[in-house]
Design a protein around this motif. Structure first.
Motif, PDB file in Angstrom:
ATOM      1  N   PRO A 157      -4.180   1.130  -7.627  1.00 24.89           N
ATOM      2  CA  PRO A 157      -4.292   0.225  -8.887  1.00 24.89           C
ATOM      3  C   PRO A 157      -3.682  -1.094  -8.917  1.00 24.89           C
ATOM      4  N   TYR A 158      -3.958  -2.005  -9.540  1.00 24.34           N
ATOM      5  CA  TYR A 158      -3.216  -3.396 -10.251  1.00 24.34           C
ATOM      6  C   TYR A 158      -3.106  -4.227  -8.952  1.00 24.34           C
ATOM      7  N   LEU A 159      -2.878  -3.736  -7.552  1.00 24.72           N
ATOM      8  CA  LEU A 159      -2.535  -4.579  -6.690  1.00 24.72           C
ATOM      9  C   LEU A 159      -3.671  -5.636  -6.321  1.00 24.72           C
ATOM     10  N   PRO A 160      -5.144  -5.548  -6.508  1.00 24.93           N
ATOM     11  CA  PRO A 160      -5.868  -6.579  -6.172  1.00 24.93           C
ATOM     12  C   PRO A 160      -5.912  -7.829  -7.267  1.00 24.93           C
ATOM     13  N   HIS A 161      -5.299  -7.441  -8.442  1.00 28.66           N
ATOM     14  CA  HIS A 161      -5.013  -8.452  -9.758  1.00 28.66           C
ATOM     15  C   HIS A 161      -3.903  -9.422  -9.465  1.00 28.66           C
ATOM     16  N   LEU A 162      -3.098  -9.090  -8.178  1.00 29.07           N
ATOM     17  CA  LEU A 162      -2.163 -10.138  -7.613  1.00 29.07           C
ATOM     18  C   LEU A 162      -2.972 -11.338  -6.945  1.00 29.07           C
ATOM     19  N   PHE A 163      -4.254 -11.134  -6.861  1.00 27.79           N
ATOM     20  CA  PHE A 163      -4.753 -12.481  -5.839  1.00 27.79           C
ATOM     21  C   PHE A 163      -5.863 -12.919  -6.927  1.00 27.79           C
ATOM     22  N   ARG A 164      -6.167 -14.186  -6.144  1.00 29.19           N
ATOM     23  CA  ARG A 164      -7.204 -14.974  -7.201  1.00 29.19           C
ATOM     24  C   ARG A 164      -8.374 -14.193  -7.278  1.00 29.19           C
ATOM     25  N   PRO A 165      -9.317 -14.303  -8.458  1.00 29.07           N
ATOM     26  CA  PRO A 165     -10.464 -13.483  -8.779  1.00 29.07           C
ATOM     27  C   PRO A 165     -11.626 -13.749  -7.491  1.00 29.07           C
ATOM     28  N   GLU A 166     -11.636 -14.991  -6.872  1.00 28.19           N
ATOM     29  CA  GLU A 166     -12.617 -14.851  -5.606  1.00 28.19           C
ATOM     30  C   GLU A 166     -12.386 -14.285  -4.646  1.00 28.19           C
ATOM     31  N   PHE A 167     -10.885 -13.757  -4.376  1.00 26.54           N
ATOM     32  CA  PHE A 167     -10.590 -12.903  -3.279  1.00 26.54           C
ATOM     33  C   PHE A 167     -10.491 -11.684  -3.506  1.00 26.54           C
ATOM     34  N   ARG A 168     -10.599 -11.110  -4.711  1.00 23.24           N
ATOM     35  CA  ARG A 168     -10.390  -9.619  -5.082  1.00 23.24           C
ATOM     36  C   ARG A 168     -11.385  -8.880  -4.393  1.00 23.24           C
ATOM     37  N   HIS A 169     -12.680  -8.961  -4.518  1.00 25.82           N
ATOM     38  CA  HIS A 169     -13.696  -8.252  -3.674  1.00 25.82           C
ATOM     39  C   HIS A 169     -13.173  -7.894  -2.189  1.00 25.82           C
ATOM     40  N   ILE A 170     -12.689  -8.829  -1.682  1.00 22.63           N
ATOM     41  CA  ILE A 170     -12.414  -8.989  -0.095  1.00 22.63           C
ATOM     42  C   ILE A 170     -11.008  -8.039  -0.077  1.00 22.63           C
ATOM     43  N   VAL A 171     -10.164  -8.109  -1.037  1.00 24.09           N
ATOM     44  CA  VAL A 171      -8.750  -7.464  -1.060  1.00 24.09           C
ATOM     45  C   VAL A 171      -9.047  -6.144  -1.380  1.00 24.09           C
ATOM     46  N   ILE A 172      -9.850  -5.819  -2.286  1.00 23.08           N
ATOM     47  CA  ILE A 172     -10.268  -4.423  -2.431  1.00 23.08           C
ATOM     48  C   ILE A 172     -10.944  -3.673  -1.475  1.00 23.08           C
ATOM     49  N   ILE A 173     -11.942  -4.368  -0.608  1.00 25.84           N
ATOM     50  CA  ILE A 173     -12.325  -3.836   0.492  1.00 25.84           C
ATOM     51  C   ILE A 173     -11.427  -3.444   1.602  1.00 25.84           C
ATOM     52  N   LEU A 174     -10.437  -4.549   1.785  1.00 31.03           N
ATOM     53  CA  LEU A 174      -9.377  -3.998   2.908  1.00 31.03           C
ATOM     54  C   LEU A 174      -8.480  -3.169   2.356  1.00 31.03           C
ATOM     55  N   LEU A 175      -8.052  -2.936   0.969  1.00 31.41           N
ATOM     56  CA  LEU A 175      -7.365  -2.046   0.492  1.00 31.41           C
ATOM     57  C   LEU A 175      -7.834  -0.681   0.845  1.00 31.41           C
ATOM     58  N   ASN A 176      -9.224  -0.456   0.381  1.00 32.25           N
ATOM     59  CA  ASN A 176      -9.787   0.870   0.343  1.00 32.25           C
ATOM     60  C   ASN A 176     -10.177   1.233   1.804  1.00 32.25           C
ATOM     61  N   SER A 177     -10.184   0.261   2.763  1.00 30.76           N
ATOM     62  CA  SER A 177     -10.465   0.398   4.141  1.00 30.76           C
ATOM     63  C   SER A 177      -8.940   1.145   4.693  1.00 30.76           C
ATOM     64  N   THR A 178      -8.085   0.375   4.265  1.00 31.73           N
ATOM     65  CA  THR A 178      -6.782   0.712   4.707  1.00 31.73           C
ATOM     66  C   THR A 178      -6.410   2.134   4.301  1.00 31.73           C
ATOM     67  N   VAL A 179      -6.944   2.512   3.268  1.00 31.21           N
ATOM     68  CA  VAL A 179      -6.362   3.909   2.681  1.00 31.21           C
ATOM     69  C   VAL A 179      -7.434   5.113   3.411  1.00 31.21           C
ATOM     70  N   MET A 180      -8.643   4.603   3.781  1.00 32.56           N
ATOM     71  CA  MET A 180      -9.710   5.203   4.523  1.00 32.56           C
ATOM     72  C   MET A 180      -9.136   5.647   5.754  1.00 32.56           C
ATOM     73  N   LEU A 181      -8.832   4.680   6.463  1.00 35.91           N
ATOM     74  CA  LEU A 181      -8.232   4.567   7.877  1.00 35.91           C
ATOM     75  C   LEU A 181      -6.975   5.490   7.814  1.00 35.91           C
ATOM     76  N   PHE A 182      -6.026   5.348   7.008  1.00 31.80           N
ATOM     77  CA  PHE A 182      -4.979   6.188   6.735  1.00 31.80           C
ATOM     78  C   PHE A 182      -5.381   7.604   6.763  1.00 31.80           C
ATOM     79  N   ALA A 183      -6.388   8.098   5.747  1.00 31.19           N
ATOM     80  CA  ALA A 183      -6.548   9.468   5.804  1.00 31.19           C
ATOM     81  C   ALA A 183      -7.433   9.763   7.058  1.00 31.19           C
TER      82      ALA A 183
END
Length: 134
Positions: A89-115
């Protein structure tokens, strides 16, 4: 239970806590979806499946069971693709709106890889390889 095994179980419980935080953070989304008769982008059946998989992952991972990873492996891509939400939560809001979707994909992919790595480590304890003969 050795120290390595308890650390892996603690990491699985951490993933369960992350899912709990996500569901608490976005509970208003689920209540909105279930309160209206909508035929929108996210139909009710998809929301039910996502919610059920999240709750199942919490139960399984919270107890340190490996089967908890199965619903988690559905939950993470579903919240990414259908809802566009980050599991962290809240971490993607630290980035500009046009980059948030990429940041969300990267964060969720990182959590998935960790799992995935965590489950492989948990399964590694059960694998006994035969000794090689030369």
């Amino acid at each position: 239970m050795d120290a390595n095994s308890s650390a892996l179980t603690l990491a699985a419980k951490g993933l369960a806590a992350l899912v709990v935080l996500f569901l608490i953070r976005y509970i208003d989304t689920f209540t909105t979806i279930f309160s209206f008769q909508q035929v929108g982008i996210v139909p009710n059946i998809v929301a039910v499946l996502v919610l059920a998989s999240g709750i199942s992952a919490i139960i399984g991972l919270g107890q340190g069971n490996r089967w908890g990873f199965i619903p988690l492996y559905f939950f993470i891509p579903a919240i990414t693709l259908f809802f566009g939400y980050s599991l962290i939560p809240y971490l993607p809001h630290l980035f500009r709106p046009e980059f948030r979707h990429i940041v969300i994909i990267l964060l969720n992919s990182t959590v998935m890889l960790f799992a995935v790595i965590l489950l492989l480590k948990m399964m590694d304890n059960d694998v006994i390889l035969p000794a090689e003969k030369y």
